[in-house]
Scaffold this motif. Sequence first.
Motif, short mmCIF file in Angstrom:
data_model
loop_
_atom_site.label_atom_id
_atom_site.label_comp_id
_atom_site.label_asym_id
_atom_site.label_seq_id
_atom_site.Cartn_x
_atom_site.Cartn_y
_atom_site.Cartn_z
N ALA A 315 0.87 -1.18 0.00
CA ALA A 315 0.00 0.00 0.00
C ALA A 315 0.90 1.23 0.00
N ASN A 316 0.41 2.35 0.51
CA ASN A 316 1.15 3.60 0.38
C ASN A 316 2.19 3.77 1.48
N TRP A 317 3.06 2.80 1.62
CA TRP A 317 4.17 2.93 2.58
C TRP A 317 5.48 2.56 1.91
N GLY A 318 6.55 3.05 2.51
CA GLY A 318 7.89 2.74 2.01
C GLY A 318 8.37 1.41 2.54
N VAL A 319 9.53 1.00 2.09
CA VAL A 319 10.05 -0.31 2.47
C VAL A 319 11.51 -0.27 2.89
N THR A 320 12.14 0.92 2.90
CA THR A 320 13.60 0.98 3.04
C THR A 320 14.08 1.15 4.47
N GLY A 321 13.18 1.22 5.45
CA GLY A 321 13.59 1.11 6.84
C GLY A 321 13.96 2.38 7.55
N ASN A 322 14.55 2.18 8.74
CA ASN A 322 14.94 3.27 9.63
C ASN A 322 16.02 4.15 9.01
N ARG A 323 16.24 5.29 9.66
CA ARG A 323 17.36 6.15 9.30
C ARG A 323 18.08 6.61 10.56
N LEU A 324 19.41 6.66 10.48
CA LEU A 324 20.24 7.26 11.52
C LEU A 324 20.99 8.41 10.88
N TYR A 325 20.67 9.63 11.30
CA TYR A 325 21.28 10.84 10.76
C TYR A 325 22.37 11.31 11.72
N ARG A 326 23.60 11.24 11.25
CA ARG A 326 24.75 11.62 12.07
C ARG A 326 25.05 13.11 11.90
N ASN A 327 25.09 13.81 13.02
CA ASN A 327 25.37 15.24 13.02
C ASN A 327 26.83 15.48 12.65
N GLN A 328 27.06 16.37 11.71
CA GLN A 328 28.43 16.67 11.28
C GLN A 328 29.06 17.80 12.10
N GLY A 329 28.38 18.19 13.16
CA GLY A 329 28.96 19.17 14.08
C GLY A 329 28.46 20.58 13.90
N ASP A 330 27.71 20.82 12.82
CA ASP A 330 27.23 22.16 12.53
C ASP A 330 25.71 22.21 12.33
N GLY A 331 25.03 21.13 12.74
CA GLY A 331 23.59 21.08 12.56
C GLY A 331 23.15 20.50 11.25
#
Length: 735
Positions: A315-331
Amino acid sequence: MAFYDNAKEPVKKREYFLSLLIVLSVAAIQSAQAQAWQFIDVTSAAGFNYQHGITSASGNNLDDERYIIDSGVAAGDYDNDGWVDLYVVRGDIGANLLFRNRGDGTFEEKGAVAGVDLSGVISAGPLFADFDGDGHLDLFVGRLGGVNTSFPNLFRNRGDGTFEEITPVNGLGLLNNSFGATAGDYDQDGDLDLYIAHWIQSGNASVGSLFQNDGNANFSDVSMAAGLLSLVDSDFTANFADINNDGWPDILLAADFGDSRVFINNQDGTFSDTTNPAIITDENGMGAAVGDYDNDGDLDWFVSSIWDPNGIAEANWGVTGNRLYRNQGDGTFEDATDAAGVRQGYWGWGSCFMDFNNDGHLDIFHVNGFKLSPGDLRPQEFFTDPSRMFVSNGDATFTEQSAALGVDDGGQGRGIVCFDYDKDGDIDIFVANNQEAPIMYRNDGGNELHYLDVKLTDTAPNTEAVGAKIYLTVGGVTQMRELRAGSNYASQNPVVAHFGVGSATVVDELRVVWPSGDMTTLANLLADQLITLPITAPTLSWPVGETNGVSPDSGNSGDAFAFKVVYTSSDNNPPTLAELWIDLNDDGSYAENALAALKSAVMVAQNMETETLAMLAVLMVGGISLSRSRHSGKGRYHEIMVVVILVGLASVTSGCLHSSSGGNPAPLSERFTMIEEDPADQDYTDGKSYTAAVALNRPSDGTINYTFRFCDQPNCTGPANASGEPVLENQLTIN
């Protein structure tokens, strides 16, 4: 068959057997002490005997979908007794519940007594926060349903264990479909403002998400002025977080249908959308966690989404899973999902960063689950998908261990609380399920390594110091936590910073950057404690109407005397030392407590492992002695008994050293332990009475000096720190 030692003399097998038996017995004891790390389901034992459920159907597909993703739990110490309580929503099958933490591993339900037992409504995403700055946690409760029938509730804490509803008739009171909330001081005026997530803002076209507090829990919609009105139409989980380290809280917004956003605070009441669509790519952002998982001094962002094991979107959902966004120190962020190994999470909801095993590295836990209407099998792979526990490997990567740790429940998880409900030094988990019973997981063995918990009290109106950053350094590594009244998804953690410090027993440095920008630095703190800052020493006072705390204040030798003193801690810390000292022999001093001195010396020089090694050393000496002995059988029997006795003494000594609670060793003749008059009363902020009854034998007439010694620090390795007139030398007369 005979065994032979180096001298080629026969040694009977039974003697080796006895020596081996001793070693194996101690090994078994040590194994029991170092228990395996597991989470145990204690839901019923803790007192959570309820179920979430929704019986009504709106007939509106959108509202019906809201119901199947509903739930929520708020966490905070609403009665200021030092223990974290929980407020849970139940759907429409029963009233919402307020669970007061008794402090003994169990909870009692107080919703009706407290006046927050909402019923006949479908509540969602509650939040505890001190909105009016009076030092007591107030309560926001969202609501789901149709337009003009799903207004939220706002309750003011009266400070006596009850609440009054103060929901306004406009602004905040006109919101529809509020899934959850986060509190933070976005405008730096000292009080806590609100961001409220809606998910499909049907009926909210003229009402936004950002609400400014006037300091007295009156909120104004400032979404348009802040540049946020109608920018996101499918938000689930918002968090105020200072991601660029400029001292101003930004907004991280996990949202459905590829709409997650990053809003940077412009420091003038407005925000800028700095979302990089090439990086922020979660398809169905639902839950979120914010924390410094790589210990580099900035806040990273985990977003739970949908990972479909068959790779097909039914249905109308994605399949690629979680995300972990790593901060590069400047936001700004980079996508570290695959490098960290946290993509495969199924249909994710409530999430948290916590150091569950106290190794100094944040782990990630999140719950899963999704169902549509009965008979709709399209999301069947998510009917029983297990929760996920990503345990840090210490190198910015994770290993999934939910099954091994016992948290792979396949229920319809939604909100979660990650907190130390039993105050044993490790993080437990409460799961609020949708249309199912909850789960309370007790962490057993997560405290084998050491920890430090930090709670801040600040001046009004931001009394919990939300937004403060706390830096802990041990062994050259610095960890950082930001205090947040944030959202995991329709849920929150209490405003306490938990640090695992591994094998260290002393924290080298603790530095607090308060919301005002002021700094507090402490050095060489003992681990394994909850420290409340700023540190305010407790005080002692005489009972009302008394001037010396003893009755009678004169008597004869052999008479019994009743001593009484009042202990007060503005930080609500119980005393770890509560003693009456009496100079019975009139030598101008008070006898030292030998057991306390022994405990202090041993515990400073040794830890659990070294004590065990000492016991094993005794066994080795004993074993060598047995194996080399040329004594007679009777003599060797005596040697075996000596070894057994030595092991027993070592075990008893170790047990005694570890079993003495709260720094209160048994006193010798001139030191007497005082007993709290009302053990059920755990509020130390308004004065708590301690008593001791002592029969005094005095060989001659005259006066006897006495004093009181109280302390609220762990183990009280330093001097007693309570102040006040009772700590001075006082006198009573013996005729």
